[in-house]
Design a protein around this motif. Structure first.
Motif, PDB file in Angstrom:
ATOM      1  N   ARG A   1       0.865  -1.190   0.000  1.00 31.15           N
ATOM      2  CA  ARG A   1       0.000   0.000   0.000  1.00 31.15           C
ATOM      3  C   ARG A   1       0.891   1.226   0.000  1.00 31.15           C
ATOM      4  O   ARG A   1       1.746   1.408   0.871  1.00 31.15           O
ATOM      5  CB  ARG A   1      -0.914   0.017   1.219  1.00 31.15           C
ATOM      6  N   GLU A   2       0.708   2.041  -1.022  1.00 28.51           N
ATOM      7  CA  GLU A   2       1.474   3.285  -1.166  1.00 28.51           C
ATOM      8  C   GLU A   2       0.526   4.470  -1.057  1.00 28.51           C
ATOM      9  O   GLU A   2      -0.615   4.414  -1.508  1.00 28.51           O
ATOM     10  CB  GLU A   2       2.156   3.336  -2.538  1.00 28.51           C
ATOM     11  N   TYR A   3       1.022   5.538  -0.478  1.00 25.92           N
ATOM     12  CA  TYR A   3       0.306   6.801  -0.399  1.00 25.92           C
ATOM     13  C   TYR A   3       1.171   7.866  -1.059  1.00 25.92           C
ATOM     14  O   TYR A   3       2.378   7.926  -0.818  1.00 25.92           O
ATOM     15  CB  TYR A   3       0.033   7.200   1.056  1.00 25.92           C
ATOM     16  N   VAL A   4       0.567   8.713  -1.880  1.00 29.29           N
ATOM     17  CA  VAL A   4       1.294   9.790  -2.540  1.00 29.29           C
ATOM     18  C   VAL A   4       1.013  11.076  -1.776  1.00 29.29           C
ATOM     19  O   VAL A   4      -0.139  11.447  -1.558  1.00 29.29           O
ATOM     20  CB  VAL A   4       0.856   9.932  -4.013  1.00 29.29           C
ATOM     21  N   MET A   5       2.090  11.727  -1.339  1.00 33.76           N
ATOM     22  CA  MET A   5       1.988  13.014  -0.646  1.00 33.76           C
ATOM     23  C   MET A   5       2.870  14.002  -1.382  1.00 33.76           C
ATOM     24  O   MET A   5       4.093  13.994  -1.199  1.00 33.76           O
ATOM     25  CB  MET A   5       2.399  12.868   0.817  1.00 33.76           C
ATOM     26  N   GLY A   6       2.236  14.783  -2.235  1.00 36.88           N
ATOM     27  CA  GLY A   6       2.999  15.713  -3.063  1.00 36.88           C
ATOM     28  C   GLY A   6       3.828  14.945  -4.067  1.00 36.88           C
ATOM     29  O   GLY A   6       3.292  14.170  -4.861  1.00 36.88           O
ATOM     30  N   THR A   7       5.131  15.111  -4.004  1.00 36.85           N
ATOM     31  CA  THR A   7       6.023  14.381  -4.906  1.00 36.85           C
ATOM     32  C   THR A   7       6.598  13.132  -4.249  1.00 36.85           C
ATOM     33  O   THR A   7       7.351  12.396  -4.876  1.00 36.85           O
ATOM     34  CB  THR A   7       7.181  15.289  -5.369  1.00 36.85           C
ATOM     35  N   ASN A   8       6.245  12.894  -2.984  1.00 31.13           N
ATOM     36  CA  ASN A   8       6.764  11.735  -2.248  1.00 31.13           C
ATOM     37  C   ASN A   8       5.795  10.557  -2.297  1.00 31.13           C
ATOM     38  O   ASN A   8       4.584  10.736  -2.221  1.00 31.13           O
ATOM     39  CB  ASN A   8       7.022  12.092  -0.785  1.00 31.13           C
ATOM     40  N   VAL A   9       6.348   9.368  -2.406  1.00 28.90           N
ATOM     41  CA  VAL A   9       5.567   8.137  -2.322  1.00 28.90           C
ATOM     42  C   VAL A   9       5.961   7.428  -1.036  1.00 28.90           C
ATOM     43  O   VAL A   9       7.135   7.129  -0.816  1.00 28.90           O
ATOM     44  CB  VAL A   9       5.818   7.214  -3.537  1.00 28.90           C
ATOM     45  N   ILE A  10       4.963   7.185  -0.180  1.00 25.35           N
ATOM     46  CA  ILE A  10       5.216   6.525   1.092  1.00 25.35           C
ATOM     47  C   ILE A  10       4.659   5.110   1.005  1.00 25.35           C
ATOM     48  O   ILE A  10       3.468   4.914   0.741  1.00 25.35           O
ATOM     49  CB  ILE A  10       4.550   7.291   2.245  1.00 25.35           C
ATOM     50  N   ARG A  11       5.524   4.121   1.214  1.00 23.16           N
ATOM     51  CA  ARG A  11       5.109   2.708   1.202  1.00 23.16           C
ATOM     52  C   ARG A  11       4.821   2.289   2.639  1.00 23.16           C
ATOM     53  O   ARG A  11       5.728   1.935   3.380  1.00 23.16           O
ATOM     54  CB  ARG A  11       6.181   1.840   0.577  1.00 23.16           C
ATOM     55  N   ALA A  12       3.554   2.350   3.000  1.00 21.93           N
ATOM     56  CA  ALA A  12       3.154   1.973   4.360  1.00 21.93           C
ATOM     57  C   ALA A  12       3.263   0.467   4.562  1.00 21.93           C
ATOM     58  O   ALA A  12       3.579   0.001   5.654  1.00 21.93           O
ATOM     59  CB  ALA A  12       1.730   2.446   4.629  1.00 21.93           C
ATOM     60  N   VAL A  13       2.967  -0.298   3.519  1.00 23.05           N
ATOM     61  CA  VAL A  13       3.092  -1.758   3.537  1.00 23.05           C
ATOM     62  C   VAL A  13       3.853  -2.133   2.279  1.00 23.05           C
ATOM     63  O   VAL A  13       3.509  -1.710   1.188  1.00 23.05           O
ATOM     64  CB  VAL A  13       1.702  -2.441   3.562  1.00 23.05           C
ATOM     65  N   ASP A  14       4.912  -2.933   2.450  1.00 24.52           N
ATOM     66  CA  ASP A  14       5.809  -3.228   1.332  1.00 24.52           C
ATOM     67  C   ASP A  14       5.987  -4.733   1.142  1.00 24.52           C
ATOM     68  O   ASP A  14       6.793  -5.361   1.814  1.00 24.52           O
ATOM     69  CB  ASP A  14       7.163  -2.555   1.586  1.00 24.52           C
ATOM     70  N   ASP A  15       5.191  -5.321   0.254  1.00 26.67           N
ATOM     71  CA  ASP A  15       5.331  -6.713  -0.164  1.00 26.67           C
ATOM     72  C   ASP A  15       5.346  -7.695   1.003  1.00 26.67           C
ATOM     73  O   ASP A  15       6.322  -8.401   1.233  1.00 26.67           O
ATOM     74  CB  ASP A  15       6.585  -6.890  -1.024  1.00 26.67           C
ATOM     75  N   ILE A  16       4.233  -7.746   1.749  1.00 25.95           N
ATOM     76  CA  ILE A  16       4.148  -8.724   2.836  1.00 25.95           C
ATOM     77  C   ILE A  16       3.175  -9.837   2.440  1.00 25.95           C
ATOM     78  O   ILE A  16       2.222  -9.620   1.706  1.00 25.95           O
ATOM     79  CB  ILE A  16       3.728  -8.099   4.181  1.00 25.95           C
ATOM     80  N   SER A  17       3.458 -11.023   2.922  1.00 23.13           N
ATOM     81  CA  SER A  17       2.598 -12.187   2.689  1.00 23.13           C
ATOM     82  C   SER A  17       2.474 -12.945   4.000  1.00 23.13           C
ATOM     83  O   SER A  17       3.460 -13.113   4.716  1.00 23.13           O
ATOM     84  CB  SER A  17       3.205 -13.103   1.624  1.00 23.13           C
ATOM     85  N   PHE A  18       1.255 -13.384   4.314  1.00 20.01           N
ATOM     86  CA  PHE A  18       1.040 -14.213   5.494  1.00 20.01           C
ATOM     87  C   PHE A  18      -0.293 -14.927   5.358  1.00 20.01           C
ATOM     88  O   PHE A  18      -1.130 -14.568   4.538  1.00 20.01           O
ATOM     89  CB  PHE A  18       1.094 -13.395   6.791  1.00 20.01           C
ATOM     90  N   THR A  19      -0.467 -15.959   6.163  1.00 20.65           N
ATOM     91  CA  THR A  19      -1.701 -16.730   6.212  1.00 20.65           C
ATOM     92  C   THR A  19      -2.128 -16.860   7.661  1.00 20.65           C
ATOM     93  O   THR A  19      -1.304 -17.116   8.532  1.00 20.65           O
ATOM     94  CB  THR A  19      -1.485 -18.139   5.615  1.00 20.65           C
ATOM     95  N   ILE A  20      -3.412 -16.673   7.909  1.00 21.22           N
ATOM     96  CA  ILE A  20      -3.974 -16.871   9.236  1.00 21.22           C
ATOM     97  C   ILE A  20      -4.969 -18.012   9.125  1.00 21.22           C
ATOM     98  O   ILE A  20      -5.887 -17.959   8.313  1.00 21.22           O
ATOM     99  CB  ILE A  20      -4.655 -15.590   9.758  1.00 21.22           C
ATOM    100  N   GLN A  21      -4.764 -19.037   9.935  1.00 24.50           N
ATOM    101  CA  GLN A  21      -5.611 -20.214   9.881  1.00 24.50           C
ATOM    102  C   GLN A  21      -6.778 -20.096  10.846  1.00 24.50           C
ATOM    103  O   GLN A  21      -6.685 -19.421  11.873  1.00 24.50           O
ATOM    104  CB  GLN A  21      -4.797 -21.462  10.194  1.00 24.50           C
ATOM    105  N   GLU A  22      -7.844 -20.789  10.518  1.00 28.89           N
ATOM    106  CA  GLU A  22      -9.022 -20.830  11.377  1.00 28.89           C
ATOM    107  C   GLU A  22      -8.654 -21.422  12.728  1.00 28.89           C
ATOM    108  O   GLU A  22      -7.840 -22.336  12.822  1.00 28.89           O
ATOM    109  CB  GLU A  22     -10.107 -21.683  10.713  1.00 28.89           C
ATOM    110  N   GLY A  23      -9.239 -20.868  13.791  1.00 24.47           N
ATOM    111  CA  GLY A  23      -9.011 -21.397  15.122  1.00 24.47           C
ATOM    112  C   GLY A  23      -7.748 -20.890  15.787  1.00 24.47           C
ATOM    113  O   GLY A  23      -7.363 -21.404  16.824  1.00 24.47           O
ATOM    114  N   THR A  24      -7.104 -19.896  15.208  1.00 22.10           N
ATOM    115  CA  THR A  24      -5.894 -19.348  15.812  1.00 22.10           C
ATOM    116  C   THR A  24      -6.124 -17.896  16.201  1.00 22.10           C
ATOM    117  O   THR A  24      -7.019 -17.227  15.697  1.00 22.10           O
ATOM    118  CB  THR A  24      -4.687 -19.418  14.852  1.00 22.10           C
ATOM    119  N   TYR A  25      -5.301 -17.424  17.132  1.00 24.84           N
ATOM    120  CA  TYR A  25      -5.276 -16.014  17.507  1.00 24.84           C
ATOM    121  C   TYR A  25      -4.037 -15.419  16.850  1.00 24.84           C
ATOM    122  O   TYR A  25      -2.987 -16.045  16.844  1.00 24.84           O
ATOM    123  CB  TYR A  25      -5.147 -15.848  19.023  1.00 24.84           C
TER     124      TYR A  25
END
Length: 146
Positions: free
Chosen positions: A47-71
């Protein structure tokens, strides 16, 4: 051996510094996985946000899995992208790239109407700053029609 009622943690570190901790609860002294079905999957999420001429990458190429029945906990320093990830999973924001799948449905491709239905029927948010009116009681706040 862990005592009954204890927790087991498995930690993954992503490229952006976020940590997803998957917690499985012990039942009668035996470690069990309730189900191996993935309830939530994030694949190459960004997820990138553009602020003027700057690009801020708040989230950068993450992958994960959450299984049922887990916290699951998402931990990281201030500004690491924790809230952004939760907003992406909850359909409050859309990823710049990557996929979010919840219960077998790819929500990252939903239009506004589908996202509204998803948020209304499948997700619940408790906001950090919930802006309650201090002059009302809990009951009065609950009875307010939004």
């Amino acid at each position: 051996m862990f005592p009954s009622g204890g927790f087991k943690l498995s930690v993954e570190k992503s490229t952006s510094g976020l940590y997803a901790k998957d917690i499985r609860r012990a039942w009668n002294g035996l470690w069990t996985e309730v189900c191996v079905m993935a309830v939530i999957q994030a694949e190459h999420l960004a997820r990138e946000y553009v602020m003027g001429t700057n690009v801020i990458r708040a989230v950068d190429d993450i992958s994960f899995t959450i299984q049922e029945g887990t916290y699951t906990m998402i931990l990281g320093a201030s500004g690491a992208g924790k809230s952004t990830v939760l907003n992406l999973l909850g359909g409050m924001d859309s990823p710049t790239s990557g996929r979010v799948t919840v219960n077998g449905r790819e929500i990252s491709g939903f239009n506004k109407r589908q996202l509204t239905e998803y948020r209304r029927e499948s997700i619940c948010f408790v906001f950090q700053f919930y802006n309650l009116m201090p002059t009302l009681t809990v009951l009065e706040l609950a009875l307010i029609q939004i």
